[in-house]
Design an enzyme around this catalytic site. Structure first.
Site, mmCIF file in Angstrom:
data_model
loop_
_atom_site.group_PDB
_atom_site.id
_atom_site.type_symbol
_atom_site.label_atom_id
_atom_site.label_comp_id
_atom_site.label_asym_id
_atom_site.label_seq_id
_atom_site.Cartn_x
_atom_site.Cartn_y
_atom_site.Cartn_z
ATOM 1 N N GLY A 8 72.652 56.862 45.137
ATOM 2 C CA GLY A 8 71.212 57.126 45.242
ATOM 3 C C GLY A 8 70.938 58.293 46.179
ATOM 4 O O GLY A 8 69.934 58.346 46.878
ATOM 5 N N LEU A 10 69.979 61.252 45.797
ATOM 6 C CA LEU A 10 68.862 62.191 45.526
ATOM 7 C C LEU A 10 67.514 61.497 45.646
ATOM 8 O O LEU A 10 66.491 62.022 45.232
ATOM 9 C CB LEU A 10 69.051 62.824 44.145
ATOM 10 C CG LEU A 10 70.384 63.559 43.954
ATOM 11 C CD1 LEU A 10 70.411 64.272 42.620
ATOM 12 C CD2 LEU A 10 70.677 64.515 45.107
ATOM 13 N N GLY A 11 67.516 60.318 46.249
ATOM 14 C CA GLY A 11 66.259 59.605 46.497
ATOM 15 C C GLY A 11 65.655 60.024 47.830
ATOM 16 O O GLY A 11 66.129 60.975 48.466
ATOM 17 N N GLN A 12 64.622 59.280 48.273
ATOM 18 C CA GLN A 12 63.888 59.692 49.477
ATOM 19 C C GLN A 12 64.800 59.720 50.710
ATOM 20 O O GLN A 12 64.810 60.696 51.455
ATOM 21 C CB GLN A 12 62.730 58.724 49.746
ATOM 22 C CG GLN A 12 61.847 59.181 50.916
ATOM 23 C CD GLN A 12 60.920 58.110 51.450
ATOM 24 O OE1 GLN A 12 61.083 56.913 51.179
ATOM 25 N NE2 GLN A 12 59.939 58.526 52.216
ATOM 26 N N ASP A 34 74.326 60.278 42.109
ATOM 27 C CA ASP A 34 73.061 59.704 41.627
ATOM 28 C C ASP A 34 73.138 59.601 40.107
ATOM 29 O O ASP A 34 74.051 60.123 39.477
ATOM 30 C CB ASP A 34 71.859 60.547 42.078
ATOM 31 C CG ASP A 34 70.618 59.671 42.305
ATOM 32 O OD1 ASP A 34 70.003 59.761 43.381
ATOM 33 O OD2 ASP A 34 70.291 58.857 41.402
ATOM 34 N N ILE A 35 72.149 58.936 39.524
ATOM 35 C CA ILE A 35 72.184 58.677 38.074
ATOM 36 C C ILE A 35 71.977 59.968 37.285
ATOM 37 O O ILE A 35 72.360 60.076 36.129
ATOM 38 C CB ILE A 35 71.118 57.618 37.708
ATOM 39 C CG1 ILE A 35 71.294 57.098 36.270
ATOM 40 C CG2 ILE A 35 69.705 58.173 37.893
ATOM 41 C CD1 ILE A 35 72.426 56.136 36.110
ATOM 42 N N ARG A 36 71.337 60.957 37.906
ATOM 43 C CA ARG A 36 71.192 62.282 37.288
ATOM 44 C C ARG A 36 71.154 63.336 38.393
ATOM 45 O O ARG A 36 70.861 63.042 39.542
ATOM 46 C CB ARG A 36 69.945 62.348 36.405
ATOM 47 C CG ARG A 36 68.623 62.163 37.149
ATOM 48 C CD ARG A 36 67.452 62.149 36.156
ATOM 49 N NE ARG A 36 67.535 60.970 35.286
ATOM 50 C CZ ARG A 36 67.120 59.746 35.652
ATOM 51 N NH1 ARG A 36 66.641 59.543 36.873
ATOM 52 N NH2 ARG A 36 67.216 58.714 34.829
ATOM 53 N N TYR A 141 61.671 42.474 44.592
ATOM 54 C CA TYR A 141 62.289 43.382 45.569
ATOM 55 C C TYR A 141 62.710 42.608 46.816
ATOM 56 O O TYR A 141 63.818 42.762 47.305
ATOM 57 C CB TYR A 141 61.276 44.460 45.945
ATOM 58 C CG TYR A 141 61.739 45.498 46.921
ATOM 59 C CD1 TYR A 141 61.193 45.560 48.207
ATOM 60 C CD2 TYR A 141 62.686 46.450 46.563
ATOM 61 C CE1 TYR A 141 61.585 46.536 49.108
ATOM 62 C CE2 TYR A 141 63.086 47.440 47.462
ATOM 63 C CZ TYR A 141 62.527 47.481 48.731
ATOM 64 O OH TYR A 141 62.913 48.453 49.626
ATOM 65 N N LYS A 145 66.354 41.889 48.377
ATOM 66 C CA LYS A 145 66.713 42.292 49.737
ATOM 67 C C LYS A 145 67.301 41.120 50.520
ATOM 68 O O LYS A 145 68.282 41.267 51.241
ATOM 69 C CB LYS A 145 65.509 42.888 50.458
ATOM 70 C CG LYS A 145 65.104 44.265 49.953
ATOM 71 C CD LYS A 145 66.280 45.253 50.007
ATOM 72 C CE LYS A 145 65.919 46.623 49.514
ATOM 73 N NZ LYS A 145 67.088 47.540 49.469
HETATM 74 C C1 VAH Z 1 58.733 50.187 49.374
HETATM 75 N N1 VAH Z 1 59.252 52.156 50.712
HETATM 76 O O1 VAH Z 1 57.545 50.434 49.586
HETATM 77 C C2 VAH Z 1 59.771 50.863 50.286
HETATM 78 C C3 VAH Z 1 60.050 50.028 51.512
HETATM 79 C C4 VAH Z 1 59.066 48.652 53.370
HETATM 80 C C5 VAH Z 1 58.797 49.487 52.162
HETATM 81 O O2 VAH Z 1 60.943 49.005 51.264
HETATM 82 O O3 VAH Z 1 59.117 49.450 48.488
#
Ligand code: VAH
Length: 318
Positions: A8, A10-12, A34-36, A141, A145
């Site tokens: 990952g 190329l992500g934030q 990264d995936i691309r 999410y 986590k």
């Molecule tokens: C999101 N930026 O908003 C992420 C992060 C705490 C937020 O995990 O999903």
């Protein structure tokens, strides 16, 4: 010499982390994947490989090709995207994580993956949320986590993999925008403040969330990975934060530099539900005590730097 594989990349987080690690360690030992591919500096100024982390063979093949001893696993769907596509989120966030952990086990590599304040839920104490507390997240999410934290601790206990993690708050950066998160408003608002002097916020007034400027997040990640293992009581994952604010407070800080900036609201019920399930502020004392976590940027200092850097960059996203 460290040989670091970043998924990952190329992500934030990955975009800036790749550049910073190539400055600290020799650039050709930091492999971005990264995936691309894109035309970012992270993809161009050192080793880059296309990688789908849901393929165990692919990640092991790249890890062996570069003889990596450190894996920083960032490839994931963020909260809003995960809530919109929960099965894809489980497949990528959990399947990808398991593959990355299996690779770290096979390569005897040190391992980092981020957790999030999203790992907490509506029954978690909301103010100064403790390091050890109730964790029953209400989102896919958050489930990913919490399960991810437990899986990383399991790989440490059962296979002695040196796994470490941080519960990141919302991250604010001017280089690569976030994608599909709930805290993204705190990045978008800066671009719009400069572009149009107005921002329509999808999170309602009075919604507090922990946030951190990207330079502090990268320093925390590197400091944790370089910390003496014997000092760590916790591993996956540490609460870290720099500030907690609601949208109107960020708008007020921006108006100190752009006086005619206006914020309006059009609440997104899904992202508001997610934000409401998260803490208002978290306690980072365990990270401070166990490996010396500290921050440099508060809300005022971050706002100055974000506006200066975006103006210098020409305020283009990505
Ligand atoms: C999101 N930026 O908003 C992420 C992060 C705490 C937020 O995990 O999903």
């Amino acid at each position: 010499m460290k040989r670091i594989l970043i998924t990952g990349a190329l992500g934030q987080i990955g975009t800036e982390l790749t550049l910073k690690l190539r400055e600290i360690y020799r650039g050709d030992f930091v492999i971005a994947t990264d995936i691309r591919k894109n035309d970012s500096e992270a993809a161009q100024n050192g080793p880059f490989e296309i990688l789908d982390v849901t393929s165990l063979n692919s990640i092991i093949e790249i890890a062996k090709k570069y003889k990596v001893d450190t894996i920083i696993h960032l490839a994931a769907l963020l909260s809003a995207k995960a809530e919109a596509s929960p099965l894809n989120a489980w497949n990528l966030n959990m399947g990808g994580l398991l593959n990355a952990l299996e690779t770290a086990r096979e390569m005897n590599a040190q391992f980092f993956t981020p957790s999030s304040i999203g790992a907490f839920g509506p029954t978690t104490p909301k103010t100064l949320t403790p390091q050890d507390t109730v964790m029953r997240p209400a989102t896919m999410y958050g489930v990913n986590k919490v399960a991810g934290e437990l899986l990383c601790d399991y790989y440490h206990r059962k296979y002695a993999v040196d796994t470490r993690g941080l519960r990141f708050p919302g991250l604010i950066s001017y280089i690569a925008p976030p994608g599909g998160g709930t805290t993204d408003y705190a990045v978008e608002i800066f671009y719009e403040a400069i572009n149009s002097r107005n921002y329509t916020c999808y999170i309602k007034e009075g919604t507090y969330m922990d946030m951190m400027y990207m330079p502090d997040a990268l320093n925390a990640l590197i400091d944790l990975m370089e910390a003496d293992s014997s000092r760590l009581t916790h591993r996956n994952s540490f609460n870290v934060t720099a500030m907690s604010f609601a949208p109107e407070q960020l708008a007020l800080e921006i108006r100190k530099h752009i006086p005619d900036f206006e914020i309006t609201y059009k609440v997104d019920p899904i992202r508001q539900m997610i934000a409401d399930s998260w803490p208002n502020s978290i306690d980072a004392s365990a990270a401070e005590a166990e490996w010396g976590f500290k921050i440099e940027y508060d809300l005022a200092k971050m706002t100055v730097d974000m506006i200066q850097k975006l103006l210098r960059k020409g305020n283009k996203k990505g």
